[in-house]
Design an enzyme around this catalytic site. Structure first.
Site, mmCIF file in Angstrom:
data_model
loop_
_atom_site.group_PDB
_atom_site.id
_atom_site.type_symbol
_atom_site.label_atom_id
_atom_site.label_comp_id
_atom_site.label_asym_id
_atom_site.label_seq_id
_atom_site.Cartn_x
_atom_site.Cartn_y
_atom_site.Cartn_z
ATOM 1 N N GLU A 109 -5.842 -1.799 -89.409
ATOM 2 C CA GLU A 109 -6.349 -1.893 -88.039
ATOM 3 C C GLU A 109 -6.736 -0.507 -87.543
ATOM 4 O O GLU A 109 -6.146 0.487 -87.971
ATOM 5 C CB GLU A 109 -5.277 -2.471 -87.103
ATOM 6 N N LYS A 167 -6.493 2.589 -85.090
ATOM 7 C CA LYS A 167 -5.443 3.102 -84.207
ATOM 8 C C LYS A 167 -6.101 3.465 -82.875
ATOM 9 O O LYS A 167 -6.804 4.454 -82.769
ATOM 10 C CB LYS A 167 -4.746 4.322 -84.802
ATOM 11 N N ASP A 173 -6.728 4.668 -79.081
ATOM 12 C CA ASP A 173 -6.221 5.721 -78.200
ATOM 13 C C ASP A 173 -6.266 5.192 -76.773
ATOM 14 O O ASP A 173 -7.085 5.590 -75.952
ATOM 15 C CB ASP A 173 -7.078 6.978 -78.342
ATOM 16 N N ARG A 186 4.478 0.514 -72.099
ATOM 17 C CA ARG A 186 5.449 0.689 -73.176
ATOM 18 C C ARG A 186 6.667 1.489 -72.718
ATOM 19 O O ARG A 186 7.792 1.207 -73.093
ATOM 20 C CB ARG A 186 4.786 1.387 -74.364
ATOM 21 N N TYR A 242 -2.272 -7.122 -80.816
ATOM 22 C CA TYR A 242 -2.075 -6.856 -82.241
ATOM 23 C C TYR A 242 -0.655 -7.067 -82.758
ATOM 24 O O TYR A 242 -0.420 -6.911 -83.956
ATOM 25 C CB TYR A 242 -2.513 -5.429 -82.585
ATOM 26 N N LYS A 288 -3.822 9.334 -89.317
ATOM 27 C CA LYS A 288 -4.653 9.931 -88.272
ATOM 28 C C LYS A 288 -5.927 10.536 -88.869
ATOM 29 O O LYS A 288 -5.949 10.976 -90.012
ATOM 30 C CB LYS A 288 -3.869 11.021 -87.518
ATOM 31 N N CYS A 295 -30.696 12.498 -53.635
ATOM 32 C CA CYS A 295 -29.266 12.714 -53.824
ATOM 33 C C CYS A 295 -28.640 11.451 -54.428
ATOM 34 O O CYS A 295 -28.837 10.351 -53.906
ATOM 35 C CB CYS A 295 -28.600 13.045 -52.497
ATOM 36 N N CYS A 307 -26.137 9.984 -51.429
ATOM 37 C CA CYS A 307 -26.608 9.493 -50.127
ATOM 38 C C CYS A 307 -28.098 9.169 -50.101
ATOM 39 O O CYS A 307 -28.619 8.733 -49.067
ATOM 40 C CB CYS A 307 -26.283 10.504 -49.034
ATOM 41 N N CYS A 320 -28.999 18.945 -51.666
ATOM 42 C CA CYS A 320 -29.094 17.813 -50.742
ATOM 43 C C CYS A 320 -28.927 18.363 -49.325
ATOM 44 O O CYS A 320 -27.882 18.938 -48.998
ATOM 45 C CB CYS A 320 -28.000 16.790 -51.037
ATOM 46 N N CYS A 343 -23.675 13.282 -45.937
ATOM 47 C CA CYS A 343 -23.548 12.935 -47.350
ATOM 48 C C CYS A 343 -22.073 12.790 -47.685
ATOM 49 O O CYS A 343 -21.286 13.718 -47.459
ATOM 50 C CB CYS A 343 -24.186 14.020 -48.217
#
Length: 708
Positions: free
Chosen positions: A151, A153, A155, A174, A261, A350, A444, A447, A460, A466
């Site tokens: 599978e 891994k 992140d 967890r 999983y 890894k 912008c 705005c 702007c 804004c």
């Protein structure tokens, strides 16, 4: 009514429905929407258009609003709109959520598989595998087949999901593996988490990884950068931050996904005998599993899978940092057992860590407090000097053109001491079809005001109208060298604007305790303290108020100069460029910025509203006699700062110098009088040493500030 296979949107008027008829339609709609959620999120095979789905969803909302007694906690509509929780409570897991032993070495993977092959006949499983490396054939790994499941891994954030009678019951992080934080309120708002399963066992607890897809992460960071917020460092931080919110409405609609999983607990049917059968059952029940999972038998299979996913790593929409190798036979897993914190039957292999070269995902623009638009490169997160970097500044449009960087390019990142990361260069990719060149927006992004060109920069001109500038303005207005409103930092300012409580600076003075109590991080005491702090800022000195307005080019020192010359806010409001340029310290650029600020109709209106709210700016005659800046030994001295100071932000240190008649610049030159060096200084320190400039540490800098 069949909204699963034949979803008609030709609905009867609400007023024509009896309660029983509404109940039947509501149940059919819920079943249909859950079915289409399953097809979309789990099977990735949508059967209807987004427009039809939205019509079904809107109809369900309308029915539940018309017949409140028919509302249900597990209705799909409950993913939007919910009361915040007061705290994240602890929840004990149904089974231990162990971590995995991680390796980065091919030989260690071979040792692990050899151990599994050896133990297939029930060999000695005591100890922690200290003999794993023994034998000349340890790296072969192909002595015989052993059923494995491979599978990615992920992140992301590891979570527990619990279902009773097929209905979502609760979920938690967890934590330490045995106890986590209850995040049920947020999981109910994440569309990828099914609220009801298909033919599921009576009780089910599974382990899953909730994550933010890279595409969603880039979009979220674009939104944050445009508003002036710090972007999230990586998708995992983004997902974890959302899951730990007290207010679930911040989670609704956010781009979150998950893969299930592992089985933690099951009641009502037998647990599958193998892991690959478990993955199939999870999908049958309606829980999403990763399509990249694969069966294997030999080390060569594992090596090929690892190489394949590492090669795809930058193109996948989910962030992965390795592969997980698991024994398929669940009964043998029980025999092998666990170490203190990790199972003996699984291993994480890894990938090599990413270094300074990464992919430029997108170029967006950040609107600063003074309206300056800065191009920002959003990057595939990469480790640079031990720091995870997900963005880099591109300074201005000319810099983007000079470096010729575009979305999809491979770039090299540098992080030099006290500056945010920068793109050093583009890495040539022969045969690459490149994206179109970047161009600054005409309006912008926050705005929609038309952008103006101001030298090398784009700006702007909307000022306080804004929202991006307003959050920065509030933060600056409340800062220590401005009106010093304790408790009014950037995050609080952001919440005030997002919740519609503050539309301009004057609204700060109309806030009440009950307004603030509903905000995240505020209880009754904190709310009361902030209201009182704002109230104490109703009679500021002219110098502090002028600085607090955040006029471009006006720091604390220049605010003092203007205060001395004009003496009152009314006099400063009437000043034209000629009057301003008569002041020796004021040049054409500063004069133009001051006049433009006070000529802006929105800004003038805010000043009037501040007066109406009870803000009385003290004239110089009403203030304590000011110490002349030129009486301080720092008057006329030029400072440069490098590295991180323990007791000052960069802005605070610069303001302290300006308040004493000095000036702060960003570059070291022969005109520099002092360089202040903090932790992790950059190359400026070396240049200052070469030029013979006096270098101060933070303690020496503080002593200099205190001297008269």
């Amino acid at each position: 009514m069949d909204f699963k296979h034949h979803p008609s949107t030709d609905f009867r008027p609400l007023e024509a429905l009896s309660r029983d008829q509404a109940a039947d339609e509501i149940e059919a709609l819920r079943e249909g929407i859950r079915h289409h959620d399953y097809l979309y999120y789990v099977k990735t095979e949508p059967a209807i258009s987004d427009a039809v789905y939205d019509q079904l969803f809107d109809r369900l909302q309308a029915l539940e609003a018309e017949f409140p007694s028919l509302q249900s906690e597990n209705s799909p509509t409950q993913r939007i709109g919910a009361e915040p929780v007061s705290a994240l409570n602890k929840r004990e897991h149904r089974a231990a959520m162990l971590s995995l032993e991680s390796v980065q070495n091919d030989d260690e993977v071979a040792d692990f598989i050899k151990r599994l092959q050896r133990d297939a006949g029930g060999g000695d499983n005591d100890g922690d595998g200290d003999d794993a490396g023994g034998g000349d054939d340890a790296g072969d790994g192909n002595q015989g087949p052993v059923a494995l499941v491979l599978e990615p891994k992920f992140d992301g954030l590891s979570i527990e999901l619990i279902y009773d009678q097929g209905v979502f019951s609760s979920g938690s992080t967890r934590g330490d593996g045995y106890t986590g934080e209850d995040i049920s309120h947020n999981l109910r708002r994440a569309a990828a988490v099914p609220m009801r399963l298909h033919k599921a066992p009576r009780h089910l607890a599974v382990r899953a990884e909730i994550f933010m897809p890279r595409s969603g992460f880039t979009a979220l960071n674009r939104e944050r950068v445009q508003r002036g917020d710090e972007p999230f460092a990586n998708p995992r931080n983004a997902a974890a931050g959302l899951m730990r919110q007290l207010d679930p409405n911040r989670v609704a609609g956010r781009p979150l996904d998950l893969f299930c999983y592992e089985l933690l607990e099951i009641d009502g049917e037998a647990a599958p005998a193998t892991h690959h059968q478990l993955l199939e059952r999870l999908a049958d029940w309606g829980l999403k599993t990763c399509p990249l999972n694969r069966n294997a038998e030999h080390l060569d299979d594992v090596r090929a899978y690892h190489a394949e996913l590492e090669g795809q790593r930058d193109t996948l929409d989910v962030e992965i940092d390795g592969v997980v190798i698991k024994l398929d036979d669940r009964a043998r897993r029980e025999t092998l057992g666990v170490r203190a914190r990790s199972p003996r039957w699984a291993l994480a292999w890894k990938f090599a860590p990413r270094e300074e070269i990464t992919t430029l995902e997108e170029i967006t623009v950040q609107v600063g407090r003074t309206g300056i638009l800065t191009p920002i490169a959003l990057l595939q997160p990469v480790d640079v000097g031990g720091v995870t970097v997900s963005r880099a500044t591109l300074h201005n449009a000319d810099e983007v053109q000079r470096k010729d960087v575009r979305p999809g390019d491979q770039v090299r990142i540098i992080r030099a001491g006290d500056v945010i990361p920068e793109i050093a260069e583009r890495i040539e990719q022969p045969g690459q079809t490149r994206a179109l060149s970047f161009a600054m927006p005409e309006h912008c992004p926050v705005c929609s005001t038309e952008i103006i060109r101001d030298g090398a920069y784009h700006r702007c001109p909307a000022g306080l109208a804004c929202e991006a500038q307003l959050v920065g303005q509030i933060t600056h207005y409340a800062s220590r060298d401005a009106l010093d409103i304790d408790g009014l930092g950037e995050e609080t300012a952001r919440q005030l604007v997002e919740r519609g409580l503050v539309h301009d600076l004057a609204d700060l003075y109309r806030l009440e305790t009950q307004d603030l109590e509903a905000m995240e991080g505020f209880g009754e005491t904190a709310a009361r303290n902030l209201v009182q702090a704002i109230d104490r800022a109703r009679r500021p000195s002219l110098q502090r108020f002028v600085y607090a307005l955040g006029i471009r080019h006006i720091g604390a020192r220049m605010a003092t100069v203007l205060t001395r010359r004009f003496g009152s806010l009314d006099a400063l409001l009437k000043a034209d460029r000629t009057a301003l340029e008569r002041i020796p310290e004021v040049g054409p650029e500063i004069a133009a910025a001051v006049v433009a600020f006070f000529d802006n109709a929105d800004n003038r209106q805010v000043l009037e509203k501040l007066r109406d709210a009870g803000v009385e700016v003290e004239d110089v005659s009403e203030q304590e006699p000011a110490q002349a800046d030129d009486s301080h030994r720092l008057s006329g001295k030029t400072f440069v700062f490098t590295g991180e100071l323990a007791h000052y932000s960069r802005r605070e240190a610069q303001s302290a110098v300006e308040a004493r008649g000095g000036r702060a610049t960003s570059d070291v030159s022969s005109a520099t009088d002092y360089l202040v060096r903090g932790k992790d200084p950059g190359s400026k320190a070396e240049r200052a040493q070469d030029l013979g400039i006096e270098i101060l540490d933070e303690a020496e800098f503080e002593q200099l500030l205190e001297q008269g």
